[in-house]
Design a protein around this motif. Structure first.
Motif, PDB file in Angstrom:
ATOM      1  N   UNK A 100       2.012  27.385  -0.783  1.00  0.00           N
ATOM      2  CA  UNK A 100       0.645  27.056  -1.169  1.00  0.00           C
ATOM      3  C   UNK A 100       0.553  25.702  -1.846  1.00  0.00           C
ATOM      4  N   UNK A 101       1.472  25.431  -2.760  1.00  0.00           N
ATOM      5  CA  UNK A 101       1.471  24.147  -3.460  1.00  0.00           C
ATOM      6  C   UNK A 101       1.764  23.001  -2.501  1.00  0.00           C
ATOM      7  N   UNK A 102       2.729  23.206  -1.581  1.00  0.00           N
ATOM      8  CA  UNK A 102       3.083  22.150  -0.624  1.00  0.00           C
ATOM      9  C   UNK A 102       1.929  21.845   0.315  1.00  0.00           C
ATOM     10  N   UNK A 103       1.307  22.880   0.863  1.00  0.00           N
ATOM     11  CA  UNK A 103       0.167  22.650   1.749  1.00  0.00           C
ATOM     12  C   UNK A 103      -1.004  22.077   0.968  1.00  0.00           C
ATOM     13  N   UNK A 104      -1.136  22.478  -0.303  1.00  0.00           N
ATOM     14  CA  UNK A 104      -2.155  21.870  -1.163  1.00  0.00           C
ATOM     15  C   UNK A 104      -1.945  20.381  -1.331  1.00  0.00           C
ATOM     16  N   UNK A 105      -0.690  19.962  -1.487  1.00  0.00           N
ATOM     17  CA  UNK A 105      -0.361  18.542  -1.589  1.00  0.00           C
ATOM     18  C   UNK A 105      -0.744  17.814  -0.303  1.00  0.00           C
ATOM     19  N   UNK A 106      -0.420  18.430   0.839  1.00  0.00           N
ATOM     20  CA  UNK A 106      -0.747  17.810   2.129  1.00  0.00           C
ATOM     21  C   UNK A 106      -2.249  17.575   2.239  1.00  0.00           C
ATOM     22  N   UNK A 107      -3.041  18.566   1.858  1.00  0.00           N
ATOM     23  CA  UNK A 107      -4.484  18.447   2.035  1.00  0.00           C
ATOM     24  C   UNK A 107      -5.156  17.686   0.897  1.00  0.00           C
ATOM     25  N   UNK A 108      -4.558  17.681  -0.296  1.00  0.00           N
ATOM     26  CA  UNK A 108      -5.136  16.891  -1.386  1.00  0.00           C
ATOM     27  C   UNK A 108      -5.182  15.415  -1.002  1.00  0.00           C
ATOM     28  N   UNK A 109      -4.086  14.936  -0.404  1.00  0.00           N
ATOM     29  CA  UNK A 109      -4.055  13.553   0.074  1.00  0.00           C
ATOM     30  C   UNK A 109      -4.686  13.461   1.460  1.00  0.00           C
ATOM     31  N   UNK A 110      -4.382  14.443   2.303  1.00  0.00           N
ATOM     32  CA  UNK A 110      -4.816  14.385   3.692  1.00  0.00           C
ATOM     33  C   UNK A 110      -6.313  14.372   3.877  1.00  0.00           C
ATOM     34  N   UNK A 111      -7.039  15.070   3.010  1.00  0.00           N
ATOM     35  CA  UNK A 111      -8.485  15.107   3.184  1.00  0.00           C
ATOM     36  C   UNK A 111      -9.163  13.793   2.805  1.00  0.00           C
ATOM     37  N   UNK A 112      -8.390  12.850   2.260  1.00  0.00           N
ATOM     38  CA  UNK A 112      -8.927  11.481   2.180  1.00  0.00           C
ATOM     39  C   UNK A 112      -9.222  11.005   3.592  1.00  0.00           C
ATOM     40  N   UNK A 113      -8.286  11.294   4.509  1.00  0.00           N
ATOM     41  CA  UNK A 113      -8.537  10.996   5.914  1.00  0.00           C
ATOM     42  C   UNK A 113      -9.651  11.853   6.474  1.00  0.00           C
ATOM     43  N   UNK A 114      -9.707  13.137   6.057  1.00  0.00           N
ATOM     44  CA  UNK A 114     -10.755  14.018   6.526  1.00  0.00           C
ATOM     45  C   UNK A 114     -12.140  13.562   6.127  1.00  0.00           C
TER      46      UNK A 114
END
Length: 404
Positions: free
Chosen positions: A347-361
């Motif tokens: 959960x924490x790892x995927x949270x990290x991916x999307x915390x930064x990734x949703x800048x692209x989103x």
């Protein structure tokens, strides 16, 4: 002794029912892009405001995703999913009454709060129910659930249910009600099945345990590259899916065919979701598969740019969907298999991916809208999306190099 897939029948059943949380979410989420041209006229939005609204849910992930992932790791996927569904369902009901841009923006941000629990709760659910080497197929299951929701809103929600119910506001209202009812049913199921009782020790919410988990996740080199890939994936996915119906309408297609054509993007996305992780896991080629999917997505976006409304644009949409669809389960399935991450910190790892990734989103749809305002054309925004696909290829190559 390893269990066969048949030995995980109950676990697959729980994942499949939990995947309905993603189906409802994507129907609710993309009901706005499906009706975007109508909402622009009804509410009086500029293209930039429309792009901001389309990117508002991804925007929510930027400050909340990492903390939401930490919470999911500690609360458990069952109760987290229930809370997320109830929040986004109530937000969708509130969107049906929103009179203008400010109120639409605020309640769409609230929708995003609930969405974070789904995005991280489902990978956590898979990580709790399955061993790391078996996460690819169940990850595809819930992503098919997500694609079903977005396909339904474009293929049925806009052209059929919306007119039958009386417009976009009744569609928003009743889809929110359905989500709330499902959320209550899922809560009963998760308590009955004892899903959250299967978790290993999580360290609680002590400051020291949270700090240690964040340090491990944020400094993980391979995970950092997955974050880059996730950012470009979300830029592509939200940028193209959020604007494709309006883009096709601007080229002369009627609203119904434009929405139905967008559902082809979702259907081809499902093809990528189902085939790529299955083949990658079978041959142990998850990282090369990321590079291949980035290259396929680049070719597809190029076809959308030059295709007009003829056969070439359909080919471009299909190819893009397969490429982006292949990336989607891989960025979720790789973290549980990384040394030092595993199921405990999924959960924490995927949270990290999307915390930064949703800048692209967020910037995907926002840039497409802003560049259209500035130039009068969708082409510059699509070029940005194509560049994002090339970044996936490069980051995938770097990730593969670290493995060897």
């Amino acid at each position: 002794m390893r269990r066969s897939s048949a030995g995980y029948r109950r676990e697959y059943g729980l994942v499949a029912f939990g995947a309905l949380s993603y189906t409802c979410l994507m129907f609710v989420w993309f009901s706005l892009p499906a009706y975007l041209s109508v909402i622009i006229d009804d509410v009086g939005l500029s293209s930039t405001q429309a792009g901001i609204l389309t990117g508002a849910v991804p925007l929510t992930y930027i400050p909340l995703a990492l903390f939401s992932g930490v919470a999911v790791d500690r609360i458990g996927p069952g109760r987290s999913l229930a809370a997320g569904v109830l929040i986004y369902g109530l937000a969708q009901i509130a969107r049906s009454f929103a009179p203008g841009f400010p109120s639409l923006f605020v309640v769409t941000l609230l929708l995003g709060v609930g969405a974070t629990a789904i995005t991280f709760g489902l990978p956590k659910l898979v990580g709790v129910l399955f061993p790391p080497e078996r996460t690819g197929r169940p990850s595809a299951v819930y992503l098919v659930g997500a694609s079903t929701g977005s396909a339904l809103v474009f293929a049925v929600g806009r052209p059929v249910l919306g007119p039958w119910l009386g417009g976009w506001r009744p569609l928003f209202f009743w889809s929110g009600v359905v989500a709330v009812v499902y959320g209550l049913v899922w809560l009963v199921v998760t308590l009955w099945a004892g899903i959250d009782d299967r978790m290993d020790g999580d360290g609680g919410f002590s400051l020291e345990s949270i700090r240690e988990d964040l340090r491990l996740v944020l400094s993980h080199r391979e995970l950092q590259l997955v974050v880059v890939i996730g950012t470009m994936y979300l830029l592509l996915n939200h940028g193209l899916q959020g604007w494709l119906p309006t883009l096709l309408e601007s080229r002369g297609l009627a609203a119904g065919p434009a929405g139905q054509t967008t559902s082809i993007l979702v259907a081809s996305y499902v093809v990528g979701v189902l085939t790529v992780p299955e083949l990658a896991d079978r041959y142990g080629l998850r990282r090369p598969a990321l590079m291949a999917c980035g290259a396929v997505a680049f070719v597809g976006v190029a076809g959308v740019i030059v295709g007009g409304t003829g056969p070439l644009v359909l080919v471009g949409i299909v190819v893009t969907g397969i490429g982006v669809g292949g990336i989607s389960p891989l960025v979720r399935a790789i973290p549980p298999d990384l040394e030092g991450i595993g199921a405990r910190l999924t959960g924490t790892a995927v949270g990290f991916i999307f915390a930064v990734g949703e800048i692209g989103g967020f910037f995907g749809p926002m840039l497409v809208g802003a560049l259209r305002d500035a130039t009068g054309s969708f082409v510059p925004g699509l070029v940005v999306l194509a560049a994002g696909a090339l970044v996936v290829v490069l980051a995938g190559w770097a990730l593969h190099s670290l493995e060897n």
